[in-house]
Design a protein around this motif. Structure first.
Motif, PDB file in Angstrom:
ATOM      1  N   HIS A 263       0.881  -1.181   0.000  1.00  0.00           N
ATOM      2  CA  HIS A 263       0.000   0.000   0.000  1.00  0.00           C
ATOM      3  C   HIS A 263       0.918   1.231   0.000  1.00  0.00           C
ATOM      4  N   GLY A 264       0.830   2.090   1.011  1.00  0.00           N
ATOM      5  CA  GLY A 264       1.600   3.338   0.986  1.00  0.00           C
ATOM      6  C   GLY A 264       3.091   3.142   1.156  1.00  0.00           C
ATOM      7  N   GLY A 265       3.497   1.963   1.623  1.00  0.00           N
ATOM      8  CA  GLY A 265       4.931   1.690   1.782  1.00  0.00           C
ATOM      9  C   GLY A 265       5.604   1.397   0.449  1.00  0.00           C
ATOM     10  N   GLY A 295       9.851 -11.756  -6.521  1.00  0.00           N
ATOM     11  CA  GLY A 295       9.628 -10.356  -6.180  1.00  0.00           C
ATOM     12  C   GLY A 295       8.716  -9.664  -7.182  1.00  0.00           C
ATOM     13  N   ARG A 296       8.309  -8.455  -6.847  1.00  0.00           N
ATOM     14  CA  ARG A 296       7.385  -7.697  -7.696  1.00  0.00           C
ATOM     15  C   ARG A 296       8.047  -6.438  -8.218  1.00  0.00           C
ATOM     16  N   LEU A 297       7.502  -5.945  -9.286  1.00  0.00           N
ATOM     17  CA  LEU A 297       7.939  -4.643  -9.774  1.00  0.00           C
ATOM     18  C   LEU A 297       7.172  -3.610  -8.956  1.00  0.00           C
ATOM     19  N   MET A 298       7.828  -3.063  -7.947  1.00  0.00           N
ATOM     20  CA  MET A 298       7.132  -2.157  -7.028  1.00  0.00           C
ATOM     21  C   MET A 298       6.756  -0.870  -7.756  1.00  0.00           C
ATOM     22  N   GLY A 299       5.594  -0.313  -7.381  1.00  0.00           N
ATOM     23  CA  GLY A 299       5.117   0.885  -8.064  1.00  0.00           C
ATOM     24  C   GLY A 299       4.355   0.548  -9.335  1.00  0.00           C
ATOM     25  N   PHE A 300       4.126  -0.741  -9.559  1.00  0.00           N
ATOM     26  CA  PHE A 300       3.348  -1.184 -10.720  1.00  0.00           C
ATOM     27  C   PHE A 300       2.151  -1.991 -10.233  1.00  0.00           C
ATOM     28  N   GLY A 301       1.062  -1.893 -10.965  1.00  0.00           N
ATOM     29  CA  GLY A 301      -0.126  -2.690 -10.652  1.00  0.00           C
ATOM     30  C   GLY A 301      -1.011  -1.997  -9.641  1.00  0.00           C
ATOM     31  N   HIS A 302      -2.267  -2.311  -9.691  1.00  0.00           N
ATOM     32  CA  HIS A 302      -3.231  -1.715  -8.767  1.00  0.00           C
ATOM     33  C   HIS A 302      -4.481  -2.571  -8.749  1.00  0.00           C
ATOM     34  N   ARG A 303      -5.093  -2.675  -7.581  1.00  0.00           N
ATOM     35  CA  ARG A 303      -6.333  -3.456  -7.485  1.00  0.00           C
ATOM     36  C   ARG A 303      -7.431  -2.860  -8.362  1.00  0.00           C
ATOM     37  N   VAL A 304      -7.497  -1.559  -8.455  1.00  0.00           N
ATOM     38  CA  VAL A 304      -8.609  -0.921  -9.171  1.00  0.00           C
ATOM     39  C   VAL A 304      -8.205  -0.453 -10.575  1.00  0.00           C
ATOM     40  N   TYR A 347       4.070 -10.058 -20.172  1.00  0.00           N
ATOM     41  CA  TYR A 347       3.658 -10.375 -18.782  1.00  0.00           C
ATOM     42  C   TYR A 347       2.851  -9.235 -18.194  1.00  0.00           C
ATOM     43  N   PHE A 348       3.354  -8.016 -18.338  1.00  0.00           N
ATOM     44  CA  PHE A 348       2.698  -6.852 -17.725  1.00  0.00           C
ATOM     45  C   PHE A 348       1.458  -6.441 -18.522  1.00  0.00           C
ATOM     46  N   ILE A 349       1.545  -6.578 -19.857  1.00  0.00           N
ATOM     47  CA  ILE A 349       0.398  -6.208 -20.700  1.00  0.00           C
ATOM     48  C   ILE A 349      -0.795  -7.114 -20.378  1.00  0.00           C
ATOM     49  N   PRO A 355       2.210   1.739 -14.278  1.00  0.00           N
ATOM     50  CA  PRO A 355       2.773   2.461 -13.120  1.00  0.00           C
ATOM     51  C   PRO A 355       1.646   3.043 -12.271  1.00  0.00           C
ATOM     52  N   ASN A 356       1.816   2.962 -10.965  1.00  0.00           N
ATOM     53  CA  ASN A 356       0.838   3.576 -10.068  1.00  0.00           C
ATOM     54  C   ASN A 356       1.451   4.821  -9.416  1.00  0.00           C
ATOM     55  N   VAL A 357       0.718   5.419  -8.500  1.00  0.00           N
ATOM     56  CA  VAL A 357       1.117   6.694  -7.886  1.00  0.00           C
ATOM     57  C   VAL A 357       2.510   6.646  -7.250  1.00  0.00           C
ATOM     58  N   ASP A 358       2.906   5.444  -6.821  1.00  0.00           N
ATOM     59  CA  ASP A 358       4.163   5.339  -6.081  1.00  0.00           C
ATOM     60  C   ASP A 358       5.390   5.206  -6.974  1.00  0.00           C
ATOM     61  N   PHE A 359       5.190   5.007  -8.274  1.00  0.00           N
ATOM     62  CA  PHE A 359       6.349   4.703  -9.116  1.00  0.00           C
ATOM     63  C   PHE A 359       7.303   5.889  -9.236  1.00  0.00           C
TER      64      PHE A 359
HETATM   65  N1  CMC Z   1       4.875  -6.963 -10.264  1.00  0.00           N
HETATM   66  C1  CMC Z   1       4.752  -8.162 -10.841  1.00  0.00           C
HETATM   67  N2  CMC Z   1       3.605  -8.861 -10.936  1.00  0.00           N
HETATM   68  C2  CMC Z   1       2.521  -8.285 -10.410  1.00  0.00           C
HETATM   69  C3  CMC Z   1       2.552  -7.030  -9.792  1.00  0.00           C
HETATM   70  C4  CMC Z   1       3.784  -6.347  -9.729  1.00  0.00           C
HETATM   71  N3  CMC Z   1       3.876  -5.154  -9.164  1.00  0.00           N
HETATM   72  N4  CMC Z   1       1.313  -6.716  -9.353  1.00  0.00           N
HETATM   73  C5  CMC Z   1       0.538  -7.738  -9.688  1.00  0.00           C
HETATM   74  N5  CMC Z   1       1.260  -8.699 -10.326  1.00  0.00           N
HETATM   75  C6  CMC Z   1       0.758  -9.938 -10.909  1.00  0.00           C
HETATM   76  C7  CMC Z   1       0.491 -10.983  -9.838  1.00  0.00           C
HETATM   77  O1  CMC Z   1       1.624 -11.783  -9.610  1.00  0.00           O
HETATM   78  C8  CMC Z   1      -0.650 -11.751 -10.435  1.00  0.00           C
HETATM   79  O2  CMC Z   1      -0.136 -12.602 -11.415  1.00  0.00           O
HETATM   80  P1  CMC Z   1      -0.756 -14.077 -11.639  1.00  0.00           P
HETATM   81  O3  CMC Z   1      -2.143 -13.822 -12.138  1.00  0.00           O
HETATM   82  O4  CMC Z   1       0.127 -14.732 -12.646  1.00  0.00           O
HETATM   83  O5  CMC Z   1      -0.737 -14.747 -10.301  1.00  0.00           O
HETATM   84  C9  CMC Z   1      -1.470 -10.677 -11.160  1.00  0.00           C
HETATM   85  O6  CMC Z   1      -0.520  -9.669 -11.487  1.00  0.00           O
HETATM   86  C10 CMC Z   1      -2.573 -10.066 -10.309  1.00  0.00           C
HETATM   87  O7  CMC Z   1      -1.999  -9.612  -9.088  1.00  0.00           O
HETATM   88  P2  CMC Z   1      -2.738  -9.592  -7.716  1.00  0.00           P
HETATM   89  O8  CMC Z   1      -1.716  -9.652  -6.616  1.00  0.00           O
HETATM   90  O9  CMC Z   1      -3.829 -10.612  -7.697  1.00  0.00           O
HETATM   91  O10 CMC Z   1      -3.419  -8.157  -7.764  1.00  0.00           O
HETATM   92  P3  CMC Z   1      -3.982  -7.357  -6.533  1.00  0.00           P
HETATM   93  O11 CMC Z   1      -5.068  -6.526  -7.057  1.00  0.00           O
HETATM   94  O12 CMC Z   1      -4.292  -8.266  -5.404  1.00  0.00           O
HETATM   95  O13 CMC Z   1      -2.731  -6.464  -6.091  1.00  0.00           O
HETATM   96  C11 CMC Z   1      -1.243  -4.673  -5.767  1.00  0.00           C
HETATM   97  C12 CMC Z   1      -2.632  -5.109  -6.284  1.00  0.00           C
HETATM   98  C13 CMC Z   1      -1.143  -3.155  -5.835  1.00  0.00           C
HETATM   99  C14 CMC Z   1      -1.102  -5.117  -4.309  1.00  0.00           C
HETATM  100  C15 CMC Z   1      -0.163  -5.348  -6.645  1.00  0.00           C
HETATM  101  O14 CMC Z   1      -0.291  -4.929  -7.981  1.00  0.00           O
HETATM  102  C16 CMC Z   1       1.238  -5.085  -6.121  1.00  0.00           C
HETATM  103  O15 CMC Z   1       1.716  -5.811  -5.253  1.00  0.00           O
HETATM  104  N6  CMC Z   1       1.949  -4.032  -6.654  1.00  0.00           N
HETATM  105  C17 CMC Z   1       3.242  -3.649  -6.146  1.00  0.00           C
HETATM  106  C18 CMC Z   1       3.081  -2.839  -4.874  1.00  0.00           C
HETATM  107  C19 CMC Z   1       2.614  -1.426  -5.169  1.00  0.00           C
HETATM  108  O16 CMC Z   1       3.129  -0.756  -6.057  1.00  0.00           O
HETATM  109  N7  CMC Z   1       1.627  -0.979  -4.375  1.00  0.00           N
HETATM  110  C20 CMC Z   1       1.110   0.383  -4.474  1.00  0.00           C
HETATM  111  C21 CMC Z   1      -0.322   0.422  -4.895  1.00  0.00           C
HETATM  112  S1  CMC Z   1      -0.845   2.067  -5.390  1.00  0.00           S
HETATM  113  C22 CMC Z   1      -0.787   3.030  -3.957  1.00  0.00           C
HETATM  114  C23 CMC Z   1      -1.681   2.584  -2.896  1.00  0.00           C
HETATM  115  O17 CMC Z   1      -2.895   2.477  -3.087  1.00  0.00           O
HETATM  116  O18 CMC Z   1      -1.193   2.352  -1.791  1.00  0.00           O
END
Ligand code: CMC
Length: 424
Positions: A263-265, A295-304, A347-349, A355-359
């Protein structure tokens, strides 16, 4: 006109049920009438991580994650970041409308009047080590305020809540600044009501009036972070608040939720990741590891957001303005190349990871002279206005009660206690 209902047939019993649909939603409790036997509890929904459960009705923040839209009270984030200010945004989130000039003046005066922490806070920090994480100090700071502002317990009194919300928005900033100064073993600097909110913050951190372009960048970052509907920390604020705990205790809990690296970390984790990658040449190897699940690419991906986070786009632009003053952060090249490669990688596509707000925010914070440990505090300070606006909405919502999810119990059935001597 077709009925706004959902017809469900329970194939266990052959019975049919008609469930009302409102706002594209059915009420989970309406499913309870669906039972195999009269003594059954009734049907529940199973939704770990709340992937598809609305926990409240809200009029504060709207997100369309597929398109990449974020509006506060209907106003697009891009317009607020371009023309608004953080305090104006805080007012908007809380009251639902942009303030008139007179309302803004009064609001600013009330925030300024509440910036000072209680006197007993002069010694509050003495129990921490100089290496204490600023988020630990912030969480403890909120809990400390709960112990001092005992009138905050009167959560059903709307006038009283107003007083606490002013304190909460204003003193989040002071707690953040004091935590920074304490770690550096520097004397605290009192807030100066003549400065803007962001200007004051920078002054209280660095002991000198900051370049207006940097003040502007911090103000924009504060606007972008002010609210984000029912995320992990806001839901925590609401859940703790639903027990009628005082708002400072709820803020401590919300800050704890924000602290996590998912999350914010994440902004702190992004900087650590960029440093670890070190140079553009190492990016392909790093990406391969992420794709292999290491590991994950931090600052990428978002639940919404399943599209570019609109906040990331604004931050990227703000970064250019900051670097004009501070000089370019050398990690920017690593970040932009990392983004470029990831956005072209299958993979990412496929997973719609953008990129999310934290990137990019951490790169700005670092250029401004913040250590990585401070980044999440910089997120928390403005988010306090969102947390408190959401809390106020919760307290006014007649649908709400103490939050209490159900579970599916899959453990042992009843069995008799075995004395220790008889256990195998
Ligand atoms: N790097 C690599 N793979 C990823 C990432 C990432 N950052 N995020 C998601 N995935 C993959 C994940 O492994 C999964 O793959 P598979 O379907 O093969 O198992 C798929 O994408 C879906 O991921 P998920 O974990 O089910 O998605 P989620 O909605 O539960 O997680 C998230 C959302 C933000 C926790 C996640 O994208 C993540 O861990 N991102 C990195 C941490 C980050 O940047 N967080 C800040 C979020 S924005 C600011 C805030 O709101 O706090």
């Amino acid at each position: 006109m077709p009925a706004s209902t959902l017809t469900i047939t329970d194939n266990r019993t052959g019975k049919t049920f008609e469930i009302p649909i409102q706002d594209d939603t059915i009420r989970a409790v309406d499913l309870r009438q669906i039972k195999e036997n009269p003594s059954d509890f009734g049907l529940m929904t199973y939704d770990p991580a709340y992937m598809n459960t609305a926990s409240c009705k809200s009029t504060i923040t709207f997100i369309d994650g597929d398109v990449g839209i974020l509006n506060y009270r209907g106003y697009p984030i891009e317009q607020l970041a371009e023309d608004g200010s953080y305090l104006e945004t805080a007012y908007l989130l809380w009251h639902g409308e942009l303030p008139t000039a007179a309302q803004m003046e009064e609001f600013t005066a009330s925030i300024n009047a509440n910036l000072n922490l209680p006197d007993s806070f002069d010694h509050f920090y003495d129990g921490f080590g100089r290496d204490a994480h600023p988020m630990s100090m912030l969480m403890a700071g909120y809990a400390g305020l709960a112990s001092i502002y005992t009138d905050a317990k009167k959560v059903l009194d709307a006038e009283n809540r107003k007083k606490q919300i002013f304190r909460g928005i204003a003193q989040s900033m002071t707690l953040g600044a004091y935590g920074y100064r304490f770690r550096k073993n520097l004397p605290f600097i009192k807030p100066d009501p003549k400065l803007s909110f962001a200007g004051n913050f920078l002054n209280m951190l660095f002991g000198k009036e900051a370049d207006p372009r940097l003040v502007q960048a911090i103000d924009i970052l504060f606007i972008l972070h002010a609210d984000h509907e029912q995320n992990c920390s806001t839901s925590t604020m609401r859940l703790v608040g639903s027990s009628q705990a005082d708002p400072f205790s709820s803020l401590a809990a919300a800050a704890a939720a924000l602290y996590g690296p998912l999350h914010g970390g994440a902004n702190e984790a992004v900087l650590k990741m960029l440093r670890q990658i070190g140079s553009v040449d190492n990016i392909p190897g790093f990406i391969e590891k992420v794709k292999a699940g290491e590991g994950r690419l931090m600052g990428f991906g978002h639940r919404v957001y399943k599209n570019y986070d609109p906040r990331a786009r604004i931050i990227k632009k703000a970064a250019e303005d900051v670097f004009e003053v501070t000089g370019k952060n050398p990690l920017l090249d690593v970040a932009t190349e990392l983004e470029r490669i990831a956005l072209h990688d299958e993979y990412f596509i496929k997973r719609k990871l953008y990129p999310n707000v934290d990137f990019y925010s951490g790169l700005i914070y670092e250029a401004l002279g913040f250590p990585a440990e401070m980044f999440t505090v910089l997120f928390a300070i403005p988010r306090a206005s969102g947390w408190l606006s959401q809390w106020e909405e919760l307290m006014r919502d007649e649908d709400q009660k103490i939050g209490r999810p159900r579970q599916i119990y899959l453990g042992e059935g009843k069995r008799d206690y075995v004395p220790v001597a008889n256990r195998k």
